[in-house]
Design an enzyme around this catalytic site. Sequence first.
Site, mmCIF file in Angstrom:
data_model
loop_
_atom_site.group_PDB
_atom_site.id
_atom_site.type_symbol
_atom_site.label_atom_id
_atom_site.label_comp_id
_atom_site.label_asym_id
_atom_site.label_seq_id
_atom_site.Cartn_x
_atom_site.Cartn_y
_atom_site.Cartn_z
ATOM 1 N N SER A 1 3.229 -66.014 7.228
ATOM 2 C CA SER A 1 5.076 -65.724 6.910
ATOM 3 C C SER A 1 5.783 -65.545 5.706
ATOM 4 O O SER A 1 6.469 -65.681 4.830
ATOM 5 C CB SER A 1 5.659 -66.377 8.399
ATOM 6 O OG SER A 1 4.591 -65.791 9.396
ATOM 7 N N GLY B 1 4.250 -62.572 10.728
ATOM 8 C CA GLY B 1 3.658 -62.306 9.779
ATOM 9 C C GLY B 1 5.395 -62.056 8.531
ATOM 10 O O GLY B 1 6.070 -62.026 8.704
ATOM 11 N N GLY C 1 6.965 -60.487 5.149
ATOM 12 C CA GLY C 1 7.513 -58.500 4.773
ATOM 13 C C GLY C 1 9.125 -57.763 4.935
ATOM 14 O O GLY C 1 9.070 -58.761 6.978
ATOM 15 N N CYS D 1 8.513 -63.039 16.745
ATOM 16 C CA CYS D 1 8.122 -63.167 15.230
ATOM 17 C C CYS D 1 8.620 -61.136 14.888
ATOM 18 O O CYS D 1 8.972 -60.811 14.925
ATOM 19 C CB CYS D 1 7.869 -63.964 14.277
ATOM 20 S SG CYS D 1 8.553 -64.112 13.137
ATOM 21 N N PHE D 2 7.651 -61.054 13.311
ATOM 22 C CA PHE D 2 7.486 -59.633 13.268
ATOM 23 C C PHE D 2 6.960 -58.894 13.597
ATOM 24 O O PHE D 2 6.893 -58.189 14.232
ATOM 25 C CB PHE D 2 6.444 -59.634 11.719
ATOM 26 C CG PHE D 2 6.465 -58.560 11.110
ATOM 27 C CD1 PHE D 2 7.642 -58.444 10.693
ATOM 28 C CD2 PHE D 2 5.051 -58.012 11.392
ATOM 29 C CE1 PHE D 2 7.023 -57.455 9.099
ATOM 30 C CE2 PHE D 2 5.680 -56.861 10.258
ATOM 31 C CZ PHE D 2 6.312 -56.404 9.603
ATOM 32 N N GLN E 1 10.085 -57.466 16.139
ATOM 33 C CA GLN E 1 10.954 -56.586 15.049
ATOM 34 C C GLN E 1 10.276 -55.300 15.126
ATOM 35 O O GLN E 1 11.067 -54.639 15.059
ATOM 36 C CB GLN E 1 10.309 -57.171 13.588
ATOM 37 C CG GLN E 1 11.723 -58.352 13.537
ATOM 38 C CD GLN E 1 11.153 -58.845 12.119
ATOM 39 O OE1 GLN E 1 10.501 -58.556 11.138
ATOM 40 N NE2 GLN E 1 11.533 -60.429 11.929
ATOM 41 N N ASN F 1 10.791 -68.926 11.917
ATOM 42 C CA ASN F 1 10.209 -68.017 10.355
ATOM 43 C C ASN F 1 10.357 -67.409 10.455
ATOM 44 O O ASN F 1 9.118 -66.025 10.590
ATOM 45 C CB ASN F 1 9.189 -69.353 10.267
ATOM 46 C CG ASN F 1 9.038 -68.117 8.577
ATOM 47 O OD1 ASN F 1 10.153 -67.656 7.864
ATOM 48 N ND2 ASN F 1 8.002 -68.351 8.215
ATOM 49 N N GLY G 1 12.994 -64.390 8.802
ATOM 50 C CA GLY G 1 14.660 -63.541 7.528
ATOM 51 C C GLY G 1 15.034 -61.844 7.841
ATOM 52 O O GLY G 1 16.175 -61.265 7.487
ATOM 53 N N HIS H 1 8.508 -68.709 17.709
ATOM 54 C CA HIS H 1 7.517 -69.141 17.690
ATOM 55 C C HIS H 1 6.893 -70.263 18.878
ATOM 56 O O HIS H 1 6.975 -71.076 18.572
ATOM 57 C CB HIS H 1 6.733 -69.934 16.697
ATOM 58 C CG HIS H 1 6.370 -68.859 14.852
ATOM 59 N ND1 HIS H 1 5.575 -68.031 14.871
ATOM 60 C CD2 HIS H 1 7.781 -68.413 13.869
ATOM 61 C CE1 HIS H 1 6.105 -68.004 13.914
ATOM 62 N NE2 HIS H 1 6.972 -67.343 13.582
ATOM 63 N N GLU I 1 4.060 -70.371 20.322
ATOM 64 C CA GLU I 1 2.628 -71.155 19.759
ATOM 65 C C GLU I 1 3.241 -73.074 19.389
ATOM 66 O O GLU I 1 2.789 -74.196 19.363
ATOM 67 C CB GLU I 1 1.401 -71.081 19.361
ATOM 68 C CG GLU I 1 2.335 -71.016 17.609
ATOM 69 C CD GLU I 1 3.460 -70.280 17.205
ATOM 70 O OE1 GLU I 1 3.737 -70.425 15.871
ATOM 71 O OE2 GLU I 1 3.223 -69.850 17.622
#
Length: 391
Positions: free
Chosen positions: A56, A236, A238, A263-264, A267, A305, A307, A358, A360
Amino acid sequence: MTTHTDPLTGRGRATLVLEDGTAFTGLAYGAIGETYGEAVFSTGMTGYQETLTDPSYHRQVVVMTAPHIGNTGVNDEDAESGRIWVSGYVVRDPALRPSNWRSQRTLEDELVEQEIVGICDVDTRALTRHLRESGAMRVGIFSHTDESAETLAQRVREQPQMAGSELASEVSTKETYVVPAQGDRRFTVAAVDLGIKGMTPRRLAERGIDVHVLPADCTFDQIQQVNPDGVFFSNGPGDPSTAPQVEVLRQVLESGVPFFGICFGNQLLGRALGFGTYKLKYGHRGINQPVLDRTTGKVEVTAHNHGFAVDAPRDGEPVQAPAGEQFGRVRVSHIGLNDNVVEGLECLDIPAFSVQYHPEAAAGPHDAAYLFDRFVELLAKHSTSKTKENN
């Protein structure tokens, strides 16, 4: 070119330049050269090896807010992928030597080996405060030039921005592989690798799941070929608004197969349901972020993690998914306590949920490990319902 060497450490001089022209002078750390990326800061006091190897962080220059980095060295067990992904590394005070029984080499040796350009002896507190006030921005680290900060800043501004960048395909596996269940196999899960950390399929395998890790560009038909009991979308890098996987995820949701995303993946679930996403000013990164789980009322300390975030109603009340009635009702299940950012989504009429952080949690904390158990419960419930329908 004039060579500048610190007489105490023997390190050459280096310069960090932000796109707004702000410059910091320090000493070279890691590989010698130049590098570019988005400047972000991580608040973790430990776990730097896991941070460096998290996909990421692709195309990001990570500033560590903890002042002393490198104490525990580097080993061959704690990496979250097969390489370091950060574009550059910024620390204040690197350890002179590692002191840990598991250490196999120094952090700086690892940075040099993998050609990661870094800088040390920088006022990371001042740099972090600047990023908090001005926002994450493009940055360059230069350890082999006498060019002016103005010239270097212009080169930084020529680099691509994170907003609008599709990066998951650059970090994903190219071939499907399987992480087998530990003990008795209970379920099969298709995990779409958008930048997956190594600990994630391990956590699923510990719960009796065969994990088929698929490339980011897999189709829904390829997911179906695994005959999965559930589908997982990973973390991930981007901008989620550029991700082609949203349409694949809509097909997963319409099929009724249970879904879990982190996370990604959170989204992308938001976008599949019809919500928007937006770029945070400076994001959340580190292993000490407080999140409220509205399902249990508990506050968890979690690893982050990201943005970008999902733009959905944050009052916790269910709403109809904007993308269509077939997706039913959805609510924000988790909320960030520092800034009220959406940290989780729960579908009430289809078997799908996600979190922005996360679970994990390598290198910790472990407050959110129960989310894997929640996914297993969803798989079991769906499996039971499917058996009854067939009978």
